[in-house]
Design a protein around this motif. Structure first.
Motif, PDB file in Angstrom:
ATOM      1  N   ARG A  48     -15.181  -7.607   3.995  1.00  0.00           N
ATOM      2  CA  ARG A  48     -13.881  -6.944   4.200  1.00  0.00           C
ATOM      3  C   ARG A  48     -12.795  -7.574   3.336  1.00  0.00           C
ATOM      4  NH1 ARG A  48     -15.496  -7.378   9.436  1.00  0.00           N
ATOM      5  NH2 ARG A  48     -13.956  -8.972   9.910  1.00  0.00           N
ATOM      6  N   ALA A  49     -12.765  -8.901   3.274  1.00  0.00           N
ATOM      7  CA  ALA A  49     -11.735  -9.587   2.491  1.00  0.00           C
ATOM      8  C   ALA A  49     -11.933  -9.368   0.994  1.00  0.00           C
ATOM      9  CB  ALA A  49     -11.754 -11.084   2.809  1.00  0.00           C
ATOM     10  N   SER A  50     -13.162  -9.297   0.546  1.00  0.00           N
ATOM     11  CA  SER A  50     -13.442  -9.115  -0.883  1.00  0.00           C
ATOM     12  C   SER A  50     -12.898  -7.797  -1.411  1.00  0.00           C
ATOM     13  CB  SER A  50     -14.944  -9.193  -1.147  1.00  0.00           C
ATOM     14  OG  SER A  50     -15.426 -10.469  -0.851  1.00  0.00           O
ATOM     15  N   ALA A  51     -12.868  -6.803  -0.567  1.00  0.00           N
ATOM     16  CA  ALA A  51     -12.371  -5.497  -0.997  1.00  0.00           C
ATOM     17  C   ALA A  51     -10.896  -5.547  -1.375  1.00  0.00           C
ATOM     18  CB  ALA A  51     -12.598  -4.463   0.102  1.00  0.00           C
ATOM     19  N   ALA A  52     -10.136  -6.487  -0.830  1.00  0.00           N
ATOM     20  CA  ALA A  52      -8.698  -6.585  -1.106  1.00  0.00           C
ATOM     21  C   ALA A  52      -8.366  -7.619  -2.176  1.00  0.00           C
ATOM     22  CB  ALA A  52      -7.952  -6.929   0.175  1.00  0.00           C
ATOM     23  N   ALA A  53      -9.328  -8.415  -2.589  1.00  0.00           N
ATOM     24  CA  ALA A  53      -9.067  -9.475  -3.566  1.00  0.00           C
ATOM     25  C   ALA A  53      -8.918  -8.890  -4.962  1.00  0.00           C
ATOM     26  CB  ALA A  53     -10.204 -10.486  -3.553  1.00  0.00           C
ATOM     27  N   ILE A  54      -7.958  -9.416  -5.722  1.00  0.00           N
ATOM     28  CA  ILE A  54      -7.722  -8.947  -7.090  1.00  0.00           C
ATOM     29  C   ILE A  54      -7.664 -10.143  -8.044  1.00  0.00           C
ATOM     30  CG2 ILE A  54      -6.481  -6.876  -6.374  1.00  0.00           C
ATOM     31  CD1 ILE A  54      -3.869  -8.383  -7.152  1.00  0.00           C
ATOM     32  N   THR A  55      -7.822  -9.848  -9.310  1.00  0.00           N
ATOM     33  CA  THR A  55      -7.651 -10.841 -10.362  1.00  0.00           C
ATOM     34  C   THR A  55      -6.340 -10.544 -11.070  1.00  0.00           C
ATOM     35  OG1 THR A  55     -10.027 -11.044 -10.689  1.00  0.00           O
ATOM     36  CG2 THR A  55      -8.627 -11.774 -12.495  1.00  0.00           C
ATOM     37  N   VAL A  56      -5.543 -11.568 -11.294  1.00  0.00           N
ATOM     38  CA  VAL A  56      -4.263 -11.431 -11.999  1.00  0.00           C
ATOM     39  C   VAL A  56      -4.408 -12.184 -13.316  1.00  0.00           C
ATOM     40  CG1 VAL A  56      -1.797 -11.898 -11.914  1.00  0.00           C
ATOM     41  CG2 VAL A  56      -3.037 -11.389  -9.792  1.00  0.00           C
ATOM     42  N   LEU A  57      -4.264 -11.468 -14.442  1.00  0.00           N
ATOM     43  CA  LEU A  57      -4.392 -12.086 -15.756  1.00  0.00           C
ATOM     44  C   LEU A  57      -3.094 -11.947 -16.530  1.00  0.00           C
ATOM     45  CD1 LEU A  57      -7.936 -10.788 -16.760  1.00  0.00           C
ATOM     46  CD2 LEU A  57      -7.337 -13.056 -15.924  1.00  0.00           C
TER      47      LEU A  57
END
Length: 87
Positions: A48-57
């Motif tokens: 569930r948490a992985s679905a909301a995680a993003i990468t900021v570059l």
């Protein structure tokens, strides 16, 4: 003169590969059901948490970090040290 590569190292590598590829559930008969339930709860939470995680570059991909989507319309939050390099 030819040399034979392998021996104990190859056997160890093959055995390690078999252990890594063997599903944990294959050994579950000896594991307390409470432990298995806790493991499944953790797996579900991570999914569930992985679905909301993003990468900021930033800076052409040389700098960055992570963040989390906090709303259905795409707002996300991150730490200052991640976003400050983007200006």
């Amino acid at each position: 003169m030819s040399r034979c590569l392998g021996g104990p190292l190859v056997v160890l590598a093959v055995a390690a590969g078999l252990l890594v590829q063997t599903p944990a559930r294959a050994f579950s008969a000896d594991i307390d059901p409470t432990v298995l339930a806790a493991e499944q709860a953790r797996i579900d939470t991570i999914a569930r948490a992985s679905a909301a995680a993003i990468t900021v570059l930033a800076d052409g991909g040389r700098d960055g970090g992570s963040g989390v989507i906090i709303s259905a319309d795409g707002y996300a939050i991150s730490n200052f040290h991640v976003t400050s390099v983007a200006g």
